[in-house]
Design a protein around this motif. Structure first.
Motif, PDB file in Angstrom:
ATOM      1  N   SER A 233       4.008   7.813  -0.892  1.00 47.02           N
ATOM      2  CA  SER A 233       4.557   7.547   0.437  1.00 47.02           C
ATOM      3  C   SER A 233       5.437   6.299   0.420  1.00 47.02           C
ATOM      4  CB  SER A 233       3.412   7.322   1.429  1.00 47.02           C
ATOM      5  OG  SER A 233       2.736   6.103   1.125  1.00 47.02           O
ATOM      6  N   GLU A 234       6.101   6.069   1.539  1.00 52.54           N
ATOM      7  CA  GLU A 234       6.803   4.806   1.734  1.00 52.54           C
ATOM      8  C   GLU A 234       5.759   3.683   1.687  1.00 52.54           C
ATOM      9  OE1 GLU A 234      10.118   4.074   2.659  1.00 52.54           O
ATOM     10  OE2 GLU A 234      10.654   6.148   2.201  1.00 52.54           O
ATOM     11  N   PRO A 235       6.092   2.514   1.136  1.00 52.41           N
ATOM     12  CA  PRO A 235       5.104   1.432   1.070  1.00 52.41           C
ATOM     13  C   PRO A 235       4.874   0.775   2.435  1.00 52.41           C
ATOM     14  CG  PRO A 235       7.184   0.713   0.140  1.00 52.41           C
ATOM     15  CD  PRO A 235       7.330   2.179   0.456  1.00 52.41           C
TER      16      PRO A 235
ATOM     17  N   LEU B 181       0.830  -1.200   0.000  1.00 49.59           N
ATOM     18  CA  LEU B 181       0.000   0.000   0.000  1.00 49.59           C
ATOM     19  C   LEU B 181       0.864   1.250   0.000  1.00 49.59           C
ATOM     20  CD1 LEU B 181      -2.499  -1.143   2.764  1.00 49.59           C
ATOM     21  CD2 LEU B 181      -2.791  -1.329   0.291  1.00 49.59           C
ATOM     22  N   VAL B 182       0.548   2.177  -0.906  1.00 48.55           N
ATOM     23  CA  VAL B 182       1.227   3.476  -0.942  1.00 48.55           C
ATOM     24  C   VAL B 182       0.169   4.570  -1.097  1.00 48.55           C
ATOM     25  CG1 VAL B 182       3.424   2.645  -1.865  1.00 48.55           C
ATOM     26  CG2 VAL B 182       1.631   3.339  -3.429  1.00 48.55           C
TER      27      VAL B 182
END
Length: 71
Positions: free
Chosen positions: A48-50, A38-39
């Motif tokens: 974003s960071e995953p 999920l990002v």
């Protein structure tokens, strides 16, 4: 999202305390083990960071030429 080692691109429809609803071009059978990456989209070309989360499909229904998947 990885399904049995295959990467399947999906979009999030909604997220709740009890699960996540995804939209996919690919049918994903019930009880399939998933690895979700999920990002968050933070703007044009920025994410974003995953967050990596394990899950499994609870249901999958056809909708408007795509598949809605509950996990």
């Amino acid at each position: 999202m990885a399904v049995d080692g295959t990467v399947v691109p999906v979009r999030t429809r909604d997220v709740s305390r009890s699960g996540i609803c995804l939209i996919s071009d690919t049918e994903i059978p019930r009880d399939t083990q998933l690895m979700l990456k999920l990002v968050l989209s933070l703007g044009t070309g920025t994410v974003s960071e995953p967050l990596i989360v394990a899950g499994r499909t609870i249901w999958c229904t056809a909708i408007a030429g795509k598949f809605q998947v509950g996990a």
